[in-house]
Design a protein around this motif. Structure first.
Motif, PDB file in Angstrom:
ATOM      1  N   HIS A 376      59.495  37.424  39.234  1.00 59.53           N
ATOM      2  CA  HIS A 376      59.876  37.803  37.865  1.00 59.53           C
ATOM      3  C   HIS A 376      61.007  36.910  37.344  1.00 59.53           C
ATOM      4  O   HIS A 376      61.005  36.516  36.167  1.00 59.53           O
ATOM      5  N   ALA A 377      61.961  36.586  38.199  1.00 61.15           N
ATOM      6  CA  ALA A 377      63.062  35.717  37.769  1.00 61.15           C
ATOM      7  C   ALA A 377      62.549  34.325  37.412  1.00 61.15           C
ATOM      8  O   ALA A 377      63.013  33.705  36.443  1.00 61.15           O
ATOM      9  N   TYR A 378      61.570  33.831  38.175  1.00 65.87           N
ATOM     10  CA  TYR A 378      60.998  32.520  37.869  1.00 65.87           C
ATOM     11  C   TYR A 378      60.319  32.543  36.502  1.00 65.87           C
ATOM     12  O   TYR A 378      60.475  31.611  35.699  1.00 65.87           O
ATOM     13  N   ALA A 397      70.327  31.744  38.179  1.00 62.59           N
ATOM     14  CA  ALA A 397      71.150  32.310  39.245  1.00 62.59           C
ATOM     15  C   ALA A 397      70.447  33.493  39.897  1.00 62.59           C
ATOM     16  O   ALA A 397      70.468  33.648  41.132  1.00 62.59           O
ATOM     17  N   GLU A 398      69.815  34.351  39.082  1.00 59.36           N
ATOM     18  CA  GLU A 398      69.049  35.471  39.626  1.00 59.36           C
ATOM     19  C   GLU A 398      67.934  34.952  40.532  1.00 59.36           C
ATOM     20  O   GLU A 398      67.708  35.482  41.632  1.00 59.36           O
ATOM     21  N   LEU A 399      67.240  33.914  40.082  1.00 57.66           N
ATOM     22  CA  LEU A 399      66.170  33.326  40.880  1.00 57.66           C
ATOM     23  C   LEU A 399      66.719  32.786  42.195  1.00 57.66           C
ATOM     24  O   LEU A 399      66.127  33.015  43.267  1.00 57.66           O
ATOM     25  N   ALA A 412      65.850  28.140  47.279  1.00 59.64           N
ATOM     26  CA  ALA A 412      67.063  28.747  46.736  1.00 59.64           C
ATOM     27  C   ALA A 412      68.118  27.686  46.456  1.00 59.64           C
ATOM     28  O   ALA A 412      68.803  27.719  45.416  1.00 59.64           O
ATOM     29  N   SER A 413      68.245  26.728  47.354  1.00 52.32           N
ATOM     30  CA  SER A 413      69.229  25.660  47.151  1.00 52.32           C
ATOM     31  C   SER A 413      68.885  24.825  45.924  1.00 52.32           C
ATOM     32  O   SER A 413      69.767  24.473  45.126  1.00 52.32           O
ATOM     33  N   ALA A 414      67.590  24.524  45.763  1.00 57.91           N
ATOM     34  CA  ALA A 414      67.169  23.758  44.586  1.00 57.91           C
ATOM     35  C   ALA A 414      67.462  24.527  43.304  1.00 57.91           C
ATOM     36  O   ALA A 414      67.954  23.960  42.312  1.00 57.91           O
ATOM     37  N   ALA A 415      67.187  25.833  43.319  1.00 65.42           N
ATOM     38  CA  ALA A 415      67.489  26.658  42.139  1.00 65.42           C
ATOM     39  C   ALA A 415      68.988  26.715  41.895  1.00 65.42           C
ATOM     40  O   ALA A 415      69.454  26.690  40.753  1.00 65.42           O
ATOM     41  N   GLY A 416      69.776  26.773  42.977  1.00 65.88           N
ATOM     42  CA  GLY A 416      71.229  26.786  42.837  1.00 65.88           C
ATOM     43  C   GLY A 416      71.756  25.519  42.192  1.00 65.88           C
ATOM     44  O   GLY A 416      72.682  25.557  41.370  1.00 65.88           O
ATOM     45  N   HIS A 417      71.175  24.377  42.547  1.00 62.98           N
ATOM     46  CA  HIS A 417      71.570  23.120  41.899  1.00 62.98           C
ATOM     47  C   HIS A 417      71.321  23.175  40.404  1.00 62.98           C
ATOM     48  O   HIS A 417      72.130  22.673  39.605  1.00 62.98           O
ATOM     49  N   ARG A 418      70.202  23.795  40.005  1.00 64.47           N
ATOM     50  CA  ARG A 418      69.903  23.876  38.569  1.00 64.47           C
ATOM     51  C   ARG A 418      70.889  24.775  37.834  1.00 64.47           C
ATOM     52  O   ARG A 418      71.163  24.561  36.654  1.00 64.47           O
TER      53      ARG A 418
END
Length: 468
Positions: A376-378, A397-399, A412-418
């Motif tokens: 859902h977050a994506y 951040a939720e994702l 998760a790390s890739a999403a954190g970079h974004r």
């Protein structure tokens, strides 16, 4: 009373030309983004306008339409004047004709009605623009309005005796609300909270010291003061000042009750529920959301009821009541699918499909369904217009958190970079706190290349922010 038949809006239909209603709705959404507005325009809304069901658009749509067709007026677009359609203005006019004193209003309009900009003098427009800018400009505007308030809270003696409050003052307060919301959408709450407190103090000084005209001006003054309290409360909420936020929301709720304004009451309860959930008071979150739904039931806005159902779902999720949470989520989706309405409050412009997905992600996460929450977050991140930087950072951040909790550490790390890519533009303690929680999950896997790179970048970013 005889019902009024809708008269097709042929002028608006001509402006659509050969485009389909869906294509024209997309053009409306693009035009909204160009001026910093967000409208949930779809083919159904265009159809309702052309059928004459929407006789006058709300403020957000008005700005967008006039931007799309420069040089034209609402009348040129086939709309009726605001004072001739439902709402506070039309009722106030009728009241003035039929009674010497304003009668009780059993069914207040869901949102304040705004006057025609052409009715505002050049001097009033200067005051309003000054009020919008915040900080020292707000103080200058306050001085021009004759209210003796400085940067700090003013003693009662500094406020002059009863005075007439008119269009200039009320319009200034309404514009302050819009300005705060726009800046929050783009930059987050941390840098705005203290600056936004000045217009709020001014609003309540006007309520205390002013003698507003009966009818629409008085209604708008109370509504704008209450909406300002909620906006400032949200800035406190998002920047982690929960006690301040609770106080501001309670102030807005009291204003709504005094003014008999169910739309403002529903908004106050909606934010109170959200705050209670974030503060871990889940039972209060459920009860506040239910109270908001009762206040909103006659306002004609399925989208508002959908948002309140999502707030209730969040409370049930915090209580680990999966059955009740699923029931509220189902109601939220059913109500959302009814589509937008011209009765939707102006403040709800943020609530579209991305926010629906993000709020469901939060519920799923609270229930421990991390993989479902991540899906859902994506969806929220890919559906959101990137113009809304703060919400994009929040959804990402939720994702990232959901992916980390589900064990998908590289993703998760890739999403954190974004998320970190946006932190130069966004100042939000909420988002920073979410990233900090994610870091704690990732630390045991620091030796993984992707995880280590993210943790190093996060540490560097946090250190730089701390020095600044």
């Amino acid at each position: 009373m005889a019902s009024t038949r809708a008269v097709p809006n042929l002028a608006f239909r001509r402006l659509r030309g050969r485009r389909s209603p869906g294509e024209f709705a997309a053009a409306v959404r693009r035009a909204a983004r160009e001026i910093g507005e967000q409208v949930a325009c779809d083919a159904r809304y265009i159809g309702r306008v052309e059928a004459g069901e929407i006789r006058c658009p709300n403020y957000a749509y008005e700005r967008v339409f006039l931007h799309m067709f420069p040089g034209l007026t609402l009348a040129d677009l086939g709309f009726s004047a605001r004072e001739s359609v439902r709402g506070r203005a039309s009722r106030a006019t009728a009241d003035a004709r039929t009674a010497p004193a304003a009668p009780a209003n059993p069914t207040p309009a869901p949102t304040p009605t705004y006057g025609d900009p052409g009715d505002i003098s050049e001097e009033s427009d200067v005051r309003r623009r000054a009020f919008m800018t915040g900080g020292t400009a707000s103080v200058a505007a306050v001085a021009s309005l004759g209210i003796g308030i400085g940067i700090g809270a003013a003693p009662a003696a500094a406020v002059p005796g009863p005075r007439r409050v008119g269009e200039a003052e009320v319009s200034a307060l309404e514009e302050a609300v819009r300005r705060i919301r726009l800046l929050d959408d783009r930059h987050g709450a941390d840098g705005l909270y203290r600056r936004a407190a000045q217009p709020l103090r001014t609003a309540y000084a006007l309520l205390d010291a002013g003698t507003a005209t009966r009818g629409t001006t008085a209604d708008r003054l109370h509504a704008s003061a209450g909406e300002l309290a909620i906006s400032v409360g949200w800035l406190a909420h998002d920047s982690g000042r929960f006690d301040d936020a609770r106080s501001h929301y309670a102030e807005a709720l009291a204003t709504a009750r005094v003014a008999g304004d169910p739309a403002l009451e529903a908004h106050a309860f909606c934010n109170t529920s959200f705050l209670a959930r974030d503060a871990g008071r889940h039972r209060e979150a459920v009860r506040a959301a239910q109270a908001g739904r009762r206040a909103a039931r006659d306002l004609g806005s399925p989208r508002l009821l959908s948002l309140l159902a999502l707030r209730e779902a969040g409370g049930w999720a915090g209580l680990a009541d999966r059955t009740a949470c699923e029931q509220s989520l189902g109601q939220a989706h059913s109500l959302f699918e009814r589509g937008p309405s011209d009765s939707d409050p102006e403040w709800m412009s943020f609530f579209g499909e991305p926010e629906l997905q993000a709020l469901e992600a939060q519920c799923r996460a609270a229930l421990g369904d991390w993989s479902t929450a991540a899906r859902h977050a994506y969806r929220a991140t890919v559906l959101l217009d990137p113009h809304f930087t703060r919400n994009l950072a929040l959804y990402r951040a939720e994702l990232a958190v959901d992916l980390a909790r589900s064990g998908s550490l590289d993703e998760a790390s890739a999403a954190g970079h974004r998320v970190l890519d946006l932190m130069d533009e966004v100042q939000s303690s909420r988002i920073q706190g979410m990233l900090a929680g994610m870091v704690r999950v990732l630390l045991p896997r620091r030796r993984t290349a992707d995880v280590g790179a993210f943790l190093d970048r996060h540490a560097s970013t946090a250190a730089t922010a701390h020095r600044v």
